[in-house]
Design a protein around this motif. Structure first.
Motif, PDB file in Angstrom:
ATOM      1  N   PHE A 105       0.825  -1.288   0.052  1.00 55.64           N
ATOM      2  CA  PHE A 105      -0.019   0.075   0.009  1.00 55.64           C
ATOM      3  C   PHE A 105       0.947   1.202  -0.047  1.00 55.64           C
ATOM      4  O   PHE A 105       0.632   1.990  -0.734  1.00 55.64           O
ATOM      5  N   SER A 106       1.824   1.361   0.861  1.00 55.02           N
ATOM      6  CA  SER A 106       2.712   2.434   1.181  1.00 55.02           C
ATOM      7  C   SER A 106       3.530   2.587  -0.222  1.00 55.02           C
ATOM      8  O   SER A 106       3.661   3.665  -0.837  1.00 55.02           O
ATOM      9  N   TYR A 107       3.962   1.724  -0.961  1.00 54.40           N
ATOM     10  CA  TYR A 107       4.745   1.434  -2.237  1.00 54.40           C
ATOM     11  C   TYR A 107       3.743   2.001  -3.274  1.00 54.40           C
ATOM     12  O   TYR A 107       4.115   3.336  -4.235  1.00 54.40           O
ATOM     13  N   CYS A 108       2.445   1.877  -3.407  1.00 49.40           N
ATOM     14  CA  CYS A 108       1.626   2.254  -4.343  1.00 49.40           C
ATOM     15  C   CYS A 108       1.338   3.695  -4.129  1.00 49.40           C
ATOM     16  O   CYS A 108       1.345   4.527  -5.193  1.00 49.40           O
ATOM     17  N   MET A 109       1.181   4.229  -2.963  1.00 52.23           N
ATOM     18  CA  MET A 109       0.632   5.752  -2.698  1.00 52.23           C
ATOM     19  C   MET A 109       1.987   6.601  -2.881  1.00 52.23           C
ATOM     20  O   MET A 109       1.720   7.724  -3.402  1.00 52.23           O
ATOM     21  N   THR A 110       3.039   6.232  -2.709  1.00 52.40           N
ATOM     22  CA  THR A 110       4.184   6.732  -2.962  1.00 52.40           C
ATOM     23  C   THR A 110       4.556   7.015  -4.554  1.00 52.40           C
ATOM     24  O   THR A 110       4.740   8.069  -4.848  1.00 52.40           O
ATOM     25  N   ILE A 111       4.344   6.020  -5.045  1.00 57.43           N
ATOM     26  CA  ILE A 111       4.323   6.144  -6.682  1.00 57.43           C
ATOM     27  C   ILE A 111       3.453   7.103  -7.346  1.00 57.43           C
ATOM     28  O   ILE A 111       3.541   7.899  -8.040  1.00 57.43           O
ATOM     29  N   LEU A 112       2.164   6.758  -6.674  1.00 56.31           N
ATOM     30  CA  LEU A 112       1.208   7.881  -7.238  1.00 56.31           C
ATOM     31  C   LEU A 112       1.133   9.199  -6.877  1.00 56.31           C
ATOM     32  O   LEU A 112       1.194  10.031  -7.689  1.00 56.31           O
ATOM     33  N   ASN A 113       1.874   9.242  -5.575  1.00 60.49           N
ATOM     34  CA  ASN A 113       1.881  10.823  -5.094  1.00 60.49           C
ATOM     35  C   ASN A 113       2.980  11.494  -5.728  1.00 60.49           C
ATOM     36  O   ASN A 113       2.772  12.439  -6.247  1.00 60.49           O
ATOM     37  N   LEU A 153       0.701  10.246 -14.467  1.00 59.99           N
ATOM     38  CA  LEU A 153       0.176   9.121 -13.709  1.00 59.99           C
ATOM     39  C   LEU A 153       0.278   7.803 -14.676  1.00 59.99           C
ATOM     40  O   LEU A 153       0.746   6.901 -13.990  1.00 59.99           O
ATOM     41  N   ASN A 154       0.056   7.950 -15.890  1.00 59.94           N
ATOM     42  CA  ASN A 154       0.353   6.880 -16.603  1.00 59.94           C
ATOM     43  C   ASN A 154       1.564   6.135 -16.719  1.00 59.94           C
ATOM     44  O   ASN A 154       1.742   4.921 -16.813  1.00 59.94           O
ATOM     45  N   ARG A 155       2.629   7.017 -16.603  1.00 63.03           N
ATOM     46  CA  ARG A 155       4.089   6.528 -16.476  1.00 63.03           C
ATOM     47  C   ARG A 155       4.409   5.815 -15.289  1.00 63.03           C
ATOM     48  O   ARG A 155       4.768   4.843 -15.099  1.00 63.03           O
ATOM     49  N   ALA A 156       3.669   6.220 -14.066  1.00 64.32           N
ATOM     50  CA  ALA A 156       3.751   5.747 -12.910  1.00 64.32           C
ATOM     51  C   ALA A 156       3.087   4.413 -12.903  1.00 64.32           C
ATOM     52  O   ALA A 156       3.354   3.324 -12.133  1.00 64.32           O
ATOM     53  N   ALA A 157       1.895   4.447 -13.857  1.00 68.72           N
ATOM     54  CA  ALA A 157       1.124   3.188 -13.900  1.00 68.72           C
ATOM     55  C   ALA A 157       2.021   2.036 -14.409  1.00 68.72           C
ATOM     56  O   ALA A 157       2.024   0.869 -13.773  1.00 68.72           O
ATOM     57  N   GLU A 158       3.042   2.483 -15.251  1.00 70.61           N
ATOM     58  CA  GLU A 158       3.769   1.356 -15.893  1.00 70.61           C
ATOM     59  C   GLU A 158       4.710   0.717 -15.017  1.00 70.61           C
ATOM     60  O   GLU A 158       4.979  -0.378 -14.971  1.00 70.61           O
ATOM     61  N   ASN A 159       5.231   1.507 -13.962  1.00 75.63           N
ATOM     62  CA  ASN A 159       6.156   1.055 -12.971  1.00 75.63           C
ATOM     63  C   ASN A 159       5.350   0.307 -12.043  1.00 75.63           C
ATOM     64  O   ASN A 159       5.967  -0.890 -11.774  1.00 75.63           O
ATOM     65  N   LEU A 160       4.030   0.643 -11.797  1.00 74.29           N
ATOM     66  CA  LEU A 160       3.258  -0.397 -10.900  1.00 74.29           C
ATOM     67  C   LEU A 160       3.151  -1.840 -11.643  1.00 74.29           C
ATOM     68  O   LEU A 160       3.278  -2.877 -10.916  1.00 74.29           O
TER      69      LEU A 160
END
Length: 174
Positions: A105-113, A153-160
């Motif tokens: 959860f923390s990982y996802c929130m950090t990437i999206l933030n 946001l889409n660039r971050a989505a690729e990382n996830l």
């Protein structure tokens, strides 16, 4: 009316009936319910209200305590100097799903933030009961604003996605 208060009620099980009771208590005393939000997690709920009234904080507490004490609810009231009632509409919807593990959860929130997601509302759940030795899937549903744009946001989505997290970003501004 000259006083704005943030009223928070925390309890278990009966969110809808509590909202009805609390809003009735406020209306009967001439308080203006300016804004309200509520949510539930399992059998637990939280109701947050902004109330405008001529009453002092101790009078407002005295008005609500009979209901909150009777139903074993926690009541928090504090003064709000300014309240901006304008509501900014979410422009993106983000759906995240993947295997639950410590820190995901923390990982996802950090990437999206870091990609500029300003979260306006979010629901997070575990899906189903895992078999012995397996982990549950998590599901996060987020509404918010893309302060750095959808491309970021889409660039971050690729990382996830590279880290086995299913993510869907939907532009809701249109």
């Amino acid at each position: 009316m000259e006083n704005n208060y943030r009223v928070v009620v925390i309890g278990s099980d009966r969110a809808i009936s509590m909202i009805r009771r609390l809003s009735s208590d406020l209306a009967q005393d001439g308080c203006d319910l300016v804004a309200m939000s509520s949510f539930s997690l399992g059998d637990n709920f939280v109701v947050m209200m902004i109330v405008n009234t001529d009453a002092e904080i101790h009078e407002l507490r005295g008005l609500l305590e009979p209901t909150t004490e009777k139903h074993q609810l926690r009541l928090i009231i504090d003064s709000v100097k300014e309240f901006d009632p304008t509501h900014h509409c979410p422009e993106v919807s983000v759906r995240l799903q993947g295997r639950d593990r410590v820190g995901v959860f923390s990982y996802c929130m950090t990437i999206l933030n870091d990609a500029g997601l300003e979260i306006m509302s979010m629901n997070s759940d575990l899906l189903g009961k895992p078999e012995v030795g397996q982990s549950s899937d998590f599901l996060n549903l987020i509404k918010g604003r893309a302060t750095l744009g959808l491309e970021e946001l889409n660039r971050a989505a690729e990382n996830l996605r590279r880290n086995k997290i299913d993510i869907t970003i939907t532009d809701t501004s249109k």
